[in-house]
Scaffold this motif. Structure first.
Motif, short mmCIF file in Angstrom:
data_model
loop_
_atom_site.label_atom_id
_atom_site.label_comp_id
_atom_site.label_asym_id
_atom_site.label_seq_id
_atom_site.Cartn_x
_atom_site.Cartn_y
_atom_site.Cartn_z
N PRO A 91 0.57 -1.40 0.25
CA PRO A 91 -0.03 0.12 0.08
C PRO A 91 1.05 1.17 0.14
N VAL A 92 0.43 2.06 -1.21
CA VAL A 92 1.60 3.65 -1.19
C VAL A 92 0.46 4.40 -0.89
N VAL A 93 0.65 5.51 1.29
CA VAL A 93 0.14 6.25 1.38
C VAL A 93 1.45 7.40 0.83
N VAL A 94 0.54 8.50 0.65
CA VAL A 94 1.21 9.92 0.00
C VAL A 94 1.00 10.82 1.09
N ILE A 95 2.24 11.63 1.46
CA ILE A 95 2.38 12.52 2.77
C ILE A 95 2.46 13.30 2.42
N PHE A 96 1.31 14.46 2.14
CA PHE A 96 1.76 15.81 1.30
C PHE A 96 2.25 16.83 3.23
N THR A 97 3.88 17.14 2.66
CA THR A 97 4.77 17.42 4.38
C THR A 97 4.64 18.91 4.46
N PRO A 121 -1.96 5.34 -4.79
CA PRO A 121 -2.02 5.45 -3.20
C PRO A 121 -3.36 5.00 -2.96
N LYS A 122 -3.81 4.49 -1.71
CA LYS A 122 -3.87 4.55 -1.07
C LYS A 122 -5.31 4.87 -0.24
N SER A 123 -4.26 6.08 0.13
CA SER A 123 -4.93 7.41 0.64
C SER A 123 -3.71 8.50 1.04
N HIS A 124 -4.36 9.57 0.86
CA HIS A 124 -3.43 10.85 1.50
C HIS A 124 -3.61 10.55 2.73
N VAL A 125 -2.34 11.98 3.39
CA VAL A 125 -2.64 12.46 4.49
C VAL A 125 -1.83 13.75 3.94
N ARG A 126 -2.32 14.84 5.28
CA ARG A 126 -1.36 16.11 5.69
C ARG A 126 -1.04 16.68 6.46
N LEU A 127 0.63 16.93 6.89
CA LEU A 127 1.25 17.45 7.60
C LEU A 127 2.03 18.51 7.72
N ASP A 128 1.62 18.64 8.90
CA ASP A 128 2.31 20.18 8.76
C ASP A 128 2.82 21.04 9.98
N ASN A 129 3.53 21.66 10.38
CA ASN A 129 4.21 22.10 11.36
C ASN A 129 5.05 21.01 12.15
N ASN A 136 7.58 20.61 12.77
CA ASN A 136 9.32 21.05 13.08
C ASN A 136 8.61 21.45 14.42
N LYS A 137 7.59 21.53 14.99
CA LYS A 137 7.10 22.23 16.18
C LYS A 137 7.07 20.47 17.69
N PRO A 138 7.33 20.81 18.68
CA PRO A 138 7.59 19.62 19.05
C PRO A 138 6.11 19.00 19.73
N ASP A 139 5.61 19.63 19.67
CA ASP A 139 4.15 19.13 20.00
C ASP A 139 3.41 18.57 18.98
N THR A 140 3.70 18.41 17.48
CA THR A 140 2.46 17.78 16.94
C THR A 140 3.66 16.46 16.61
N ASN A 141 2.47 15.29 15.95
CA ASN A 141 2.53 13.69 16.18
C ASN A 141 2.34 13.37 14.19
N CYS A 142 2.25 12.35 13.86
CA CYS A 142 1.76 11.41 12.86
C CYS A 142 1.05 10.72 13.17
N ASN A 143 -0.02 10.74 14.18
CA ASN A 143 -0.84 9.65 14.19
C ASN A 143 -1.91 9.69 13.45
N ILE A 144 -2.18 10.66 12.25
CA ILE A 144 -3.03 10.83 11.09
C ILE A 144 -2.55 9.51 10.09
N LEU A 145 -0.94 9.53 9.95
CA LEU A 145 0.08 8.70 9.50
C LEU A 145 0.17 7.38 9.56
N LEU A 146 -0.05 6.87 10.73
CA LEU A 146 -0.13 5.69 11.30
C LEU A 146 -1.59 4.87 10.86
N GLU A 147 -2.27 6.22 11.52
CA GLU A 147 -4.03 5.36 11.41
C GLU A 147 -4.12 5.20 9.86
N HIS A 148 -4.02 5.73 8.19
CA HIS A 148 -3.66 6.01 7.77
C HIS A 148 -3.52 4.45 7.03
#
Length: 294
Positions: free
Chosen positions: A149-155, A210-218, A220-232
């Motif tokens: 499966p391919v998940v596209v990440i818009f960084t 792609p099976k799905s795509h996600v958007r990730l922003d910020n 570089n900040k310490p309070d952000t995470n990649c939970n949505i990427l792991l979920e998808h």
């Protein structure tokens, strides 16, 4: 909650293996660090398990030499194994063919632990007028990812916000803070739509879908995470045992554990399986491998 069944499932696949792709400066390393909950550099190993000198590997990449088979592992979470495709994005035909061969071999590897379980393709949005470059077109048009499966990440998605603000700055005068944020968010969506990147990603003529795509922003900040990427990624997997391998490897997303547990019960109900209280308890418990009952 660890059970003998969960240990069997975990042993079936070993570590969760990801191929991360994308141009230089797409934020790939930042994402991997977030996933593994660290700010450290990864350790790098060759195909025989020999630890490589990071400085030497970096120097080799700068000279245009890169081995996609090398494994990147973070001490904070050695359950993940990452491979970096860097090379073909710069336009090297040899690197592209090497990448295609690597995907083909690891999509159909005899040993389950040697298979690539997911592909994360990073597209940075700080260059939004060129989101779909030659490297993206070549990969999605020509590369058969088979069962992977391919998940596209818009960084760097936050980069669209100042662009949106600049376009409608005059229209924001006199508006409340809430209304300003709403208008800017709307313009961000309009800018993203105008890139037509989704149309090109999901073009039925593509070989990689792609099976799905996600958007990730910020990121570089310490309070952000990649939970949505792991979920998808978990939802894109078509094998429950493989889903469990990912769930047991990631250590921070309790919501994902809950969603998979509920999904498993729903699947049993849809299959009209007879109600079994003890079996249902075990089925729920396996999705929480980090919990232990005393």
């Amino acid at each position: 909650m660890a059970t003998s069944n969960t240990q069997d499932l975990k042993g079936k696949f070993g570590r969760f293996r990801v191929l991360i792709m994308g141009r230089a400066n797409a934020g790939k390393t930042t994402i991997l660090r977030k996933v593994c909950g660290t700010t450290d550099h990864p350790e790098i190993y060759d195909t025989k398990g020999n630890k490589l000198d990071v400085a030497m590997v970096t120097s080799s990449i700068k000279r245009g030499n890169h081995n996609i088979a090398n494994e990147m592992v973070f001490k904070s979470n050695p359950g993940f194994v990452f491979h970096d495709s860097c090379g073909f994005e710069a336009g090297s035909e040899d690197e592209f063919e090497s990448m295609k061969k690597f995907i083909s071999e690891h999509a159909n590897a005899t040993k389950l632990e040697d298979r690539i379980h997911a592909i994360w393709y990073c597209i940075p949005m700080d260059d939004h007028w060129r989101t779909f470059q030659r490297s993206e077109e070549k990969f999605f048009r020509e590369c058969d990812t088979s069962r992977i499966p391919v998940v596209v990440i818009f960084t760097k998605f936050e980069a669209l916000r100042p662009v949106a603000f600049g376009e409608i700055k005059k229209d924001l005068k006199g508006l409340s803070s809430e209304e300003r944020s709403k208008r800017i968010a709307q313009r961000v969506e309009e800018i993203f739509t105008k890139t037509s990147v989704l149309n090109r990603l999901y073009d039925p003529e593509n070989r990689a879908h792609p099976k799905s795509h996600v958007r990730l922003d910020n990121m570089n900040k310490p309070d952000t995470n990649c939970n949505i990427l792991l979920e998808h990624t978990a939802l894109a997997l078509d094998d429950e045992a493989l889903q469990f391998c990912l769930i047991s490897t990631q250590r921070s997303n309790l919501d994902l554990c809950i969603k998979c547990a509920i999904g498993s019960l729903v699947d049993r109900a849809n299959a009209h399986s007879p109600f079994d209280y003890q079996l249902d308890q075990l089925d729920i418990a396996k999705w929480f491998p980090q919990l232990h009952v005393r």
